[in-house]
Design a protein around this motif. Structure first.
Motif, PDB file in Angstrom:
ATOM      1  N   ALA A 254      -3.428  35.900   1.355  1.00  0.00           N
ATOM      2  CA  ALA A 254      -2.543  35.390   2.425  1.00  0.00           C
ATOM      3  C   ALA A 254      -1.208  34.922   1.883  1.00  0.00           C
ATOM      4  CB  ALA A 254      -3.212  34.289   3.228  1.00  0.00           C
ATOM      5  N   SER A 255      -0.691  35.630   0.875  1.00  0.00           N
ATOM      6  CA  SER A 255       0.620  35.263   0.352  1.00  0.00           C
ATOM      7  C   SER A 255       1.411  36.521  -0.004  1.00  0.00           C
ATOM      8  CB  SER A 255       0.465  34.391  -0.890  1.00  0.00           C
ATOM      9  OG  SER A 255       1.697  34.309  -1.566  1.00  0.00           O
ATOM     10  N   MET A 290       9.037  39.122   7.662  1.00  0.00           N
ATOM     11  CA  MET A 290       7.735  38.586   8.044  1.00  0.00           C
ATOM     12  C   MET A 290       7.400  39.063   9.451  1.00  0.00           C
ATOM     13  SD  MET A 290       6.790  36.372   5.558  1.00  0.00           S
ATOM     14  CE  MET A 290       7.663  36.067   4.046  1.00  0.00           C
ATOM     15  N   THR A 293       4.216  37.707  10.801  1.00  0.00           N
ATOM     16  CA  THR A 293       4.361  36.302  11.200  1.00  0.00           C
ATOM     17  C   THR A 293       5.004  36.203  12.582  1.00  0.00           C
ATOM     18  OG1 THR A 293       4.566  35.716   8.885  1.00  0.00           O
ATOM     19  CG2 THR A 293       5.345  34.085  10.461  1.00  0.00           C
ATOM     20  N   ALA A 332       8.224  30.935   4.308  1.00  0.00           N
ATOM     21  CA  ALA A 332       8.069  31.342   2.916  1.00  0.00           C
ATOM     22  C   ALA A 332       6.860  32.265   2.822  1.00  0.00           C
ATOM     23  CB  ALA A 332       7.859  30.115   2.055  1.00  0.00           C
ATOM     24  N   GLY A 333       6.813  33.095   1.786  1.00  0.00           N
ATOM     25  CA  GLY A 333       5.684  34.021   1.643  1.00  0.00           C
ATOM     26  C   GLY A 333       4.477  33.371   1.005  1.00  0.00           C
ATOM     27  N   VAL A 334       4.105  32.205   1.507  1.00  0.00           N
ATOM     28  CA  VAL A 334       2.940  31.499   0.954  1.00  0.00           C
ATOM     29  C   VAL A 334       1.950  31.209   2.077  1.00  0.00           C
ATOM     30  CG1 VAL A 334       4.235  30.430  -0.921  1.00  0.00           C
ATOM     31  CG2 VAL A 334       4.071  29.261   1.264  1.00  0.00           C
ATOM     32  N   PRO A 335       0.683  30.958   1.750  1.00  0.00           N
ATOM     33  CA  PRO A 335      -0.308  30.741   2.807  1.00  0.00           C
ATOM     34  C   PRO A 335       0.090  29.598   3.736  1.00  0.00           C
ATOM     35  CG  PRO A 335      -1.395  30.971   0.692  1.00  0.00           C
ATOM     36  CD  PRO A 335       0.076  30.919   0.411  1.00  0.00           C
ATOM     37  N   GLY A 336      -0.057  29.834   5.035  1.00  0.00           N
ATOM     38  CA  GLY A 336       0.153  28.764   6.008  1.00  0.00           C
ATOM     39  C   GLY A 336       1.598  28.494   6.395  1.00  0.00           C
ATOM     40  N   ALA A 337       2.557  29.197   5.781  1.00  0.00           N
ATOM     41  CA  ALA A 337       3.968  28.916   6.083  1.00  0.00           C
ATOM     42  C   ALA A 337       4.278  29.192   7.550  1.00  0.00           C
ATOM     43  CB  ALA A 337       4.871  29.749   5.188  1.00  0.00           C
ATOM     44  N   GLY A 338       3.693  30.253   8.087  1.00  0.00           N
ATOM     45  CA  GLY A 338       3.970  30.625   9.474  1.00  0.00           C
ATOM     46  C   GLY A 338       3.508  29.554  10.455  1.00  0.00           C
ATOM     47  N   ASP A 367      -3.659  34.282   9.203  1.00  0.00           N
ATOM     48  CA  ASP A 367      -2.713  34.400   8.092  1.00  0.00           C
ATOM     49  C   ASP A 367      -2.980  35.672   7.281  1.00  0.00           C
ATOM     50  OD1 ASP A 367      -0.663  33.750   6.437  1.00  0.00           O
ATOM     51  OD2 ASP A 367      -1.520  31.886   5.668  1.00  0.00           O
ATOM     52  N   THR A 371      -0.046  38.354   6.913  1.00  0.00           N
ATOM     53  CA  THR A 371       0.481  38.587   5.569  1.00  0.00           C
ATOM     54  C   THR A 371       0.373  40.074   5.204  1.00  0.00           C
ATOM     55  OG1 THR A 371      -0.242  36.393   4.940  1.00  0.00           O
ATOM     56  CG2 THR A 371       0.312  37.891   3.152  1.00  0.00           C
ATOM     57  N   ASN A 374       3.106  41.837   6.816  1.00  0.00           N
ATOM     58  CA  ASN A 374       4.353  41.514   6.123  1.00  0.00           C
ATOM     59  C   ASN A 374       4.513  42.398   4.887  1.00  0.00           C
ATOM     60  OD1 ASN A 374       4.744  39.493   7.997  1.00  0.00           O
ATOM     61  ND2 ASN A 374       4.081  37.825   6.660  1.00  0.00           N
TER      62      ASN A 374
HETATM   63  N1  ASP Z   1       1.329  33.756   4.583  1.00  0.00           N
HETATM   64  C1  ASP Z   1       2.402  34.555   5.083  1.00  0.00           C
HETATM   65  C2  ASP Z   1       2.974  35.395   3.962  1.00  0.00           C
HETATM   66  O1  ASP Z   1       2.871  35.060   2.827  1.00  0.00           O
HETATM   67  C3  ASP Z   1       3.481  33.755   5.717  1.00  0.00           C
HETATM   68  C4  ASP Z   1       2.915  33.104   6.947  1.00  0.00           C
HETATM   69  O2  ASP Z   1       2.233  32.084   6.816  1.00  0.00           O
HETATM   70  O3  ASP Z   1       3.125  33.639   8.039  1.00  0.00           O
HETATM   71  O4  ASP Z   1       3.527  36.423   4.201  1.00  0.00           O
END
Ligand code: ASP
Length: 393
Positions: A254-255, A290, A293, A332-338, A367, A371, A374
């Motif tokens: 998920a990143s 994204m 997202t 950001a491209g990290v888990p949970g950012a959306g 997620d 992801t 994305n």
């Molecule tokens: N986890 C997603 C990503 O890395 C971003 C999001 O949380 O939507 O692309």
């Protein structure tokens, strides 16, 4: 057995393992976390060295501008399609109808940053700090500027370029070594997620999950696959086969930033995209593109409106499209950012932020899908740009 076959087996076997033995799966979590750490370890040196070398290999500044513009337009276009799909899917599925969350207060404020501040913050005041903090857009800007400067410097800069070229090659090798562990990493990561989310948690929000997954599949297959076929004259099946590793890693971690080393490797090795294009277009995509997202934010906003019995007007929909675009770019491209950026979207049309707590319970499952889209979008745009620039081998 090919690596991607092993990774896919890891993915399915991990899901079965987590569902059947939910009490055992958490013990394997450290192995999955270790795998994510290993991939994260690659990101900064890989992006910096390969982008720097990529820029020094383009001595035509017109070409650089053209590639930058095309990349930006394609990413924005893909996001626009994504939001439309998200809204259309929710219009037909009606995810929140029948779910009663009562009434809620509105109007909590999400922290906002002005656009001017955002733009200024792209310039790294200290490139070393940008690298230490993994600030990808700042690293991209510094690498491009330094690359141009090294090109202009001439013969004295040659050893520096050769050094980074060697470093980039070493980083690709290291990526390959880390990827050999991917089947086990993916197995443990998915096993853990499956053990945490039984059907009982997912069922009440079944239509939200369905809406996000459906929107993601439509976007990946119809829009991105279609664009590759029509504009890129590229076989979509060959495309998806070539990026299976990236898909599995994106889905299980998920990143999209974390998947970057894997997607770079896939488009180069399996799809024949040149170094200069992949090292520029992919890191940029991992931070600003994204589309998944955006789909998710559209579906969730409509779910929350319906569940609280709030009527949305046409003006609200227009606002949703606009804010989801910016919120997805800003994620950001990290888990949970959306999920965090969803506050911005809900705020823009005055929807209750309490709804986020309900989504948060199943966010990981959503997620993983967004992801993946994305990352698929990043790779598709990379192939399209490479095709247009004759940089596809
Ligand atoms: N986890 C997603 C990503 O890395 C971003 C999001 O949380 O939507 O692309």
């Amino acid at each position: 057995m090919k690596l991607w076959t092993k990774i896919l087996i890891g993915l399915f076997a991990g899901a079965l393992f987590g569902l059947w033995l939910p009490s055992l799966a958490p013990y394997t979590k450290p192995i999955g976390d270790g795998f994510i750490q290993l991939i994260n370890m690659l990101i900064v040196p890989l992006i910096f060295s390969s982008l720097l070398v990529g820029v020094t290999s383009i001595d035509d500044t017109k070409k650089m501008e053209r590639v930058g513009l095309k990349t930006l337009l394609l990413y924005l276009g893909s996001t626009a399609f994504a939001i439309t799909i998200g809204l259309l899917v929710s219009a037909s599925l009606q995810p929140g109808v029948g779910v009663d969350l009562g009434t809620a207060s509105t109007g909590l404020n999400a922290p906002a940053q002005s656009w001017a501040d955002t733009l200024v913050s792209l310039i790294p005041r200290n490139p070393v700090a940008a690298m230490a903090n993994g600030h990808i857009l700042q690293i991209i800007i510094f690498a491009i500027l330094l690359g141009i400067a090294l090109n202009l410097t001439g013969s004295k800069a040659k050893p520096v370029i050769a050094f980074f070229d060697g470093l980039a090659e070493g980083m690709y090798k290291l990526t390959g070594m880390v990827m050999a562990l991917a089947p086990y990493g993916v197995f443990c990561l998915i096993g853990y997620v499956a053990s945490q989310y039984g059907l009982a948690v997912l069922l009440p929000l079944g239509k939200v999950v369905l809406g996000v997954y459906l929107g993601c599949v439509i976007h990946a297959v119809v829009i991105l696959g279609g664009a590759l076929f029509v504009f890129g004259r590229f076989n979509p099946i060959r495309f998806f086969k070539g990026i299976v590793d990236a898909i599995a890693v994106a889905y299980s971690t998920a990143s999209s930033s974390g998947t970057l080393p894997v997607s770079i490797r896939c488009v180069r090795k399996n799809l024949g995209v040149s170094n200069s294009i992949s090292s520029f277009v992919l890191p940029m995509g991992a931070t600003i593109n994204m589309a998944g997202t955006a789909i998710y934010q559209g579906v969730c906003a409509i779910f929350i409106a319906q569940a609280y019995g709030i009527e949305l007007t046409l003006g609200h929909y227009a606002t949703l499209v606009l804010t989801s675009t910016f919120a997805s770019i800003g994620s950001a491209g990290v888990p949970g950012a959306g999920l965090i950026m969803l506050t911005l979207v809900l705020n823009s049309v005055g929807l209750p932020l309490e709804g986020i707590a309900i989504i948060a319970g199943i966010d990981r499952i959503l997620d993983m899908a967004r992801t993946t889209v994305n990352v698929v979008g990043d790779c598709a745009v990379t192939v399209l740009v490479a095709q247009g620039e004759n940089e596809l081998n």
